[in-house]
Scaffold this motif. Structure first.
Motif, short mmCIF file in Angstrom:
data_model
loop_
_atom_site.label_atom_id
_atom_site.label_comp_id
_atom_site.label_asym_id
_atom_site.label_seq_id
_atom_site.Cartn_x
_atom_site.Cartn_y
_atom_site.Cartn_z
N GLU A 152 0.85 -1.21 0.00
CA GLU A 152 0.00 0.00 0.00
C GLU A 152 0.88 1.26 0.00
OE1 GLU A 152 -3.22 0.04 -0.33
OE2 GLU A 152 -3.69 -2.07 0.03
N LEU A 153 1.89 1.25 0.87
CA LEU A 153 2.79 2.41 0.93
C LEU A 153 3.50 2.61 -0.41
CD1 LEU A 153 4.46 4.64 2.28
CD2 LEU A 153 5.82 2.89 3.41
N LYS A 154 3.95 1.49 -0.99
CA LYS A 154 4.65 1.57 -2.27
C LYS A 154 3.73 2.10 -3.36
CE LYS A 154 7.80 -1.46 -4.76
NZ LYS A 154 7.70 -2.69 -5.55
N ASN A 155 2.50 1.60 -3.39
CA ASN A 155 1.54 2.09 -4.39
C ASN A 155 1.27 3.59 -4.21
OD1 ASN A 155 1.25 -0.28 -5.77
ND2 ASN A 155 -0.57 -0.94 -4.67
N ASN A 156 1.21 4.03 -2.96
CA ASN A 156 0.95 5.46 -2.74
C ASN A 156 2.12 6.33 -3.20
OD1 ASN A 156 -1.55 4.91 -1.69
ND2 ASN A 156 -0.85 4.85 0.43
N ILE A 157 3.35 5.82 -2.99
CA ILE A 157 4.53 6.57 -3.47
C ILE A 157 4.47 6.67 -5.00
CG2 ILE A 157 7.05 6.45 -3.75
CD1 ILE A 157 7.18 5.14 -0.97
N LYS A 158 4.12 5.55 -5.63
CA LYS A 158 4.07 5.54 -7.09
C LYS A 158 2.98 6.47 -7.60
CE LYS A 158 4.33 0.82 -7.45
NZ LYS A 158 4.38 -0.46 -8.17
N GLN A 159 1.85 6.45 -6.88
CA GLN A 159 0.75 7.31 -7.30
C GLN A 159 1.11 8.79 -7.14
OE1 GLN A 159 -2.80 6.41 -5.12
NE2 GLN A 159 -4.05 7.61 -6.53
N TYR A 160 1.79 9.10 -6.06
CA TYR A 160 2.22 10.49 -5.83
C TYR A 160 3.14 10.94 -6.96
CZ TYR A 160 4.65 14.44 -3.53
OH TYR A 160 5.21 15.66 -3.25
N TRP A 161 4.05 10.08 -7.36
CA TRP A 161 4.99 10.42 -8.44
C TRP A 161 4.25 10.54 -9.78
CZ3 TRP A 161 6.66 8.25 -13.07
CH2 TRP A 161 7.84 8.79 -13.61
N TRP A 162 3.45 9.51 -10.07
CA TRP A 162 2.76 9.46 -11.37
C TRP A 162 1.86 10.68 -11.55
CZ3 TRP A 162 3.46 6.30 -15.44
CH2 TRP A 162 2.50 6.31 -16.45
N GLN A 163 1.11 10.99 -10.51
CA GLN A 163 0.18 12.11 -10.64
C GLN A 163 0.94 13.43 -10.74
OE1 GLN A 163 -3.03 11.80 -7.84
NE2 GLN A 163 -3.67 9.86 -8.70
N ALA A 164 2.05 13.56 -10.01
CA ALA A 164 2.84 14.79 -10.09
C ALA A 164 3.40 14.96 -11.50
CB ALA A 164 3.97 14.76 -9.06
N MET A 165 3.71 13.84 -12.17
CA MET A 165 4.24 13.93 -13.53
C MET A 165 3.12 14.06 -14.55
SD MET A 165 7.46 13.89 -13.81
CE MET A 165 8.91 13.65 -12.78
N VAL A 166 2.25 13.06 -14.59
CA VAL A 166 1.31 12.92 -15.71
C VAL A 166 0.06 13.79 -15.55
CG1 VAL A 166 -0.03 11.26 -17.07
CG2 VAL A 166 2.23 10.63 -16.22
N LEU A 167 -0.42 13.94 -14.31
CA LEU A 167 -1.64 14.74 -14.12
C LEU A 167 -1.32 16.23 -14.08
CD1 LEU A 167 -2.97 12.03 -13.58
CD2 LEU A 167 -4.14 13.05 -11.64
N LEU A 168 -0.22 16.58 -13.45
CA LEU A 168 0.06 18.01 -13.27
C LEU A 168 0.75 18.66 -14.48
CD1 LEU A 168 1.06 18.46 -9.52
CD2 LEU A 168 -1.18 18.25 -10.56
N HIS A 169 1.23 17.84 -15.42
CA HIS A 169 1.86 18.42 -16.61
C HIS A 169 1.08 17.99 -17.83
CE1 HIS A 169 5.24 18.24 -13.73
NE2 HIS A 169 5.61 19.37 -14.30
N ASP A 170 0.53 18.95 -18.57
CA ASP A 170 -0.24 18.52 -19.73
C ASP A 170 0.64 18.08 -20.89
OD1 ASP A 170 0.60 20.96 -20.50
OD2 ASP A 170 -1.37 21.92 -20.51
#
Ligand code: ATP
Length: 512
Positions: free
Chosen positions: A41-59
Motif C-alpha cells: 500500500e505504501l509503495k503504491n501510494n509513493i508511485k501514485q504520488y509520483w505518477w500524478q505529479a508527472m502525468v496529471l500536473l503536466h499537460d
C-alpha cells in the motif's frame, strides 16, 4: 547508534508486514525482497504520488508501460553491453567483495565527518559567538582534513575519468582502507563487472538468442519516443513517464532495500530543443526537490550531489541525496543525457527518429533531461524518516510511524469501544460507507489502547472510536496519531475532514 536504528527499522518492516526477504522460508535470496500487506500500500501510494505529479500536473507529460524484455541491440546501442560496469575488489582474507568506488567514497565521507566533529565541538565551546566560516578557514585540524579530502577527491576523479583500475587500487592502498570484516589490506586487483542479467529466448534447438533483463526503464522510453510523439501529437518540449521493474546484478548487497537486484524505477525523460537542455536541467532539479520536500521531512535532510564522473551520455548530472541513518545517500538521479540515446538508436536501427519543429522549421534529434528515482529507495527514505520511538509522559514508550498521511497504508482505523451493545454493527456501517473513499481498517480485538498502538506502528494517521454516545448522536472520537489528541466529530463530517488531510490531492496541491 545509527546502525541500531537501521536494524530496528529493518525488523519493524518485517514484523508489521511492510517488507519480507524474498523466499523467506528458504532463508531468503540476496538483495531481493517482497512487499507485504502494508508495504504494497505504501509503495503504491509513493508511485501514485509520483505518477500524478508527472502525468496529471503536466499537460505535456504522458505515460508509458514498456516491456522488461527488449531487442538485444537496444543494450548495444545504449552502451550498456560495453560500459555498464562497476569496479569491484575482493579482500583475500574475508573473501568479501566490494565496490572499489564505494570504498573510496566512504573514505571521503570520513574526512567530512572528522571536520563536522571539530565544528560541532567548537560550536559547543564558543556558544552563540561561534563563527563557523572563520573557524573552518583557520582551525589547523579542519584545514588538514579538508586538504586530505580534496587531494583524495581529485586523485579519485582523475582515476575514474581515465578508467585507471590500477590507480584505483593504489588509492585504496595509499589511504590505508581496510576491509570492515577482516580489518586487513589484503586486496585483489580491481576488475570491471557488468551488472546486466542475461537470459535466453526461444529453445536452444532453434537457435536461442541472448537477451537482457533491463537494467533501467529509460531505454523503453527512448525506443518508443517516436511512437508516442506521433500518436500523441506531442510537441517538444514534452515528457514520457514510466514506472517499472529494473534488474542489476549488484556486487554488494548488504543494505536492505537500498541496493537490490530486482527493483522498481520511476523515470521521466523530457525531450527538449538542443541548446535549451541546461535550463531544463535546472528547472527539473528544482521541481524534483520540491516534490521530495512537499512530504515535510525537513529541507536539512536533502542535498544535491553533483557527479564527478559524468556517464558516457551526460553533459550534467546530479543526485538528490537523503539523510538516511547510514549517511546522505542517493535517492534520485537527474541527468542531462544530450541526444546520445536517440542518436544511438537512430544509428543502430537505421531509422530516422528526428523531430520536425514547426516553430523553427528545423529537424533535429531532441536532447533529453532524465529524472530517475528508485521506488524502493524512496520507500526506505520514507520509512527511515517515519520510524520513531517516543517516550510518553506516563513513562511508557510507543513506536510510531510518522508517515505522511497521504502515503500511509491505512488512512483510518474504525474501532468499536466494546464488542457488544450494537457498537460493532454501527462501526461496520461507518466502514461500509467510508471504504469507498479511503483505505480503512476495522478492528475489534483487544483493548482500545492496544489497538491504537498497533495502528501507530503501521502509521495509520487517524482512528475513530465508536462508543455508546455514537448510537445516540452519530458522533465519534477522532484520534490523531502524532498528537494523540482526540476530538468529537459528527460521522457525516468525516469524509470531507479526512479528504483534506489524507488524500494525495492535498499533497499535490502543495506542488502547484
Ligand atoms: P548507485 O550509484 O547507488 O548504484 P546509480 O547512480 O547507479 O545508483 P541510477 O542508474 O542513476 O543509479 O538509477 C536511478 C535510481 O534508481 C537511483 O537513484 C536509485 O534510487 C535507483 N536504484 C539504482 N540502483 C538500485 C538498486 N540496485 N536498488 C534499488 N534502487 C536502485
Amino acid at each position: 547508534m545509527a546502525e541500531d536504528v537501521f536494524k530496528k527499522i529493518v525488523s519493524h518492516c518485517k514484523e508489521y508486514g511492510f517488507v519480507f526477504p524474498s523466499s523467506d522460508i528458504y532463508d531468503g535470496l540476496g538483495a531481493v525482497y517482497d512487499y507485504g500487506q502494508n508495504g504494497v500500500e505504501l509503495k503504491n501510494n509513493i508511485k501514485q504520488y509520483w505518477w500524478q505529479a508527472m502525468v496529471l500536473l503536466h499537460d505535456n507529460i504522458v505515460g508509458l508501460d514498456s516491456a522488461v524484455f527488449m531487442h538485444p541491440t537496444v543494450w548495444k546501442a545504449s552502451g550498456h553491453v560495453d560500459a555498464f560496469n562497476d569496479p569491484l575488489i575482493d579482500n583475500r582474507d574475508s573473501k568479501k567483495r566490494y565496490r572499489a568506488d564505494v570504498l573510496i567514497e566512504d573514505q571521503l565521507a570520513k574526512y567530512d565527518e572528522k571536520i563536522e566533529k571539530e565544528v560541532a565541538k567548537a560550536r559547543k565551546r564558543f556558544g552563540e559567538s561561534f563563527d563557523e566560516a572563520m573557524f573552518c578557514q583557520t582551525n589547523p585540524r579542519v584545514l588538514e582534513n579538508a586538504k586530505k579530502r580534496d587531494a583524495l577527491h581529485n586523485r579519485f576523479k582523475e582515476a575514474l575519468e581515465a578508467n585507471d583500475l590500477a590507480e584505483i587500487k593504489q588509492i585504496i592502498l595509499d589511504e590505508g582502507i581496510v576491509c570492515p570484516i577482516s580489518g586487513t589490506r589484503n586486496w585483489t586487483d580491481v576488475r570491471q563487472f557488468n551488472l546486466m542479467f542475461k537470459t535466453e529466448v526461444g529453445s536452444t534447438a532453434d537457435g536461442a538468442s541472448t537477451i537482457y533483463l533491463r537494467p533501467e526503464t529509460a531505454q523503453g522510453i527512448f525506443v518508443n519516443y517516436l511512437n508516442v510523439q506521433k500518436t500523441g501529437r506531442m510537441k517538444v518540449p514534452f515528457g514520457i513517464a514510466q514506472i517499472g521493474k529494473a534488474f542489476r546484478n549488484e556486487i554488494v548487497a548488504r543494505q536492505f532495500i537500498f541496493r537490490m537486484r530486482e527493483f522498481e524505477q520511476m523515470e521521466m525523460q523530457y525531450f527538449v530543443r538542443p541548446g535549451t537542455e541546461l535550463e531544463w536541467f535546472k528547472a527539473w532539479k528544482e521541481q524534483r526537490m520540491a516534490w521530495h520536500q512537499a512530504l515535510g521531512f525537513g529541507a536539512e535532510n536533502y542535498r544535491f550531489h553533483d557527479h564527478d564522473k559524468l556517464a558516457h551520455y551526460a553533459n550534467a548530472a546530479t543526485d538528490i541525496e537523503f539523510h538516511m541513518p547510514f549517511g546522505f545517500k542517493e535517492v534520485e538521479g537527474i541527468h542531462s543525457r544530450t541526444d546520445f540515446d536517440l542518436s544511438q538508436h537512430e544509428k543502430f536501427s537505421g531509422k530516422s527518429i528526428k523531430y520536425f519543429d514547426p516553430e523553427t522549421n528545423e529537424s533535429y534529434t531532441p536532447y533529453v533531461i532524465e529524472t530517475s528515482i528508485g521506488v524502493d529507495r524512496m520507500f526506505l527514505s520514507v520509512m527511515c524518516h517515519a520510524y520513531c520511538e517516543e517516550q510518553l509522559e506516563n513513562g511508557e514508550t510507543r513506536t510510531v510511524l510518522r508517515l505522511p498521511a497521504a502515503l500511509a497504508p491505512t488512512k483510518l482505523a474504525i474501532l468499536p469501544l466494546v464488542r457488544k451493545d450494537g457498537l460493532p454493527e454501527k462501526a461496520k456501517e461507518i466502514l461500509n460507507d467510508l471504504k469507498f473513499h479511503f483505505n480503512c481498517k476495522y478492528e475489534e480485538k483487544d483493548t482500545i489502547g492496544k489497538r491504537y498502538r498497533r495502528q501507530d506502528a503501521v502509521g495509520t494517521p487517524y482512528c475513530i472510536t465508536v462508543d455508546h454516545d455514537t448510537l445516540a448522536d452519530n458522533t465519534v472520537t477522532l484520534r490523531d496519531r502524532d498528537t494523540m489528541q482526540q476530538q468529537r466529530v459528527p460521522i457525516s463530517e468525516l469524509p470531507a475532514l479526512l479528504e483534506e488531510k489524507v488524500s494525495i490531492t492535498a499533497l499535490l496541491k502543495k506542488l502547484a
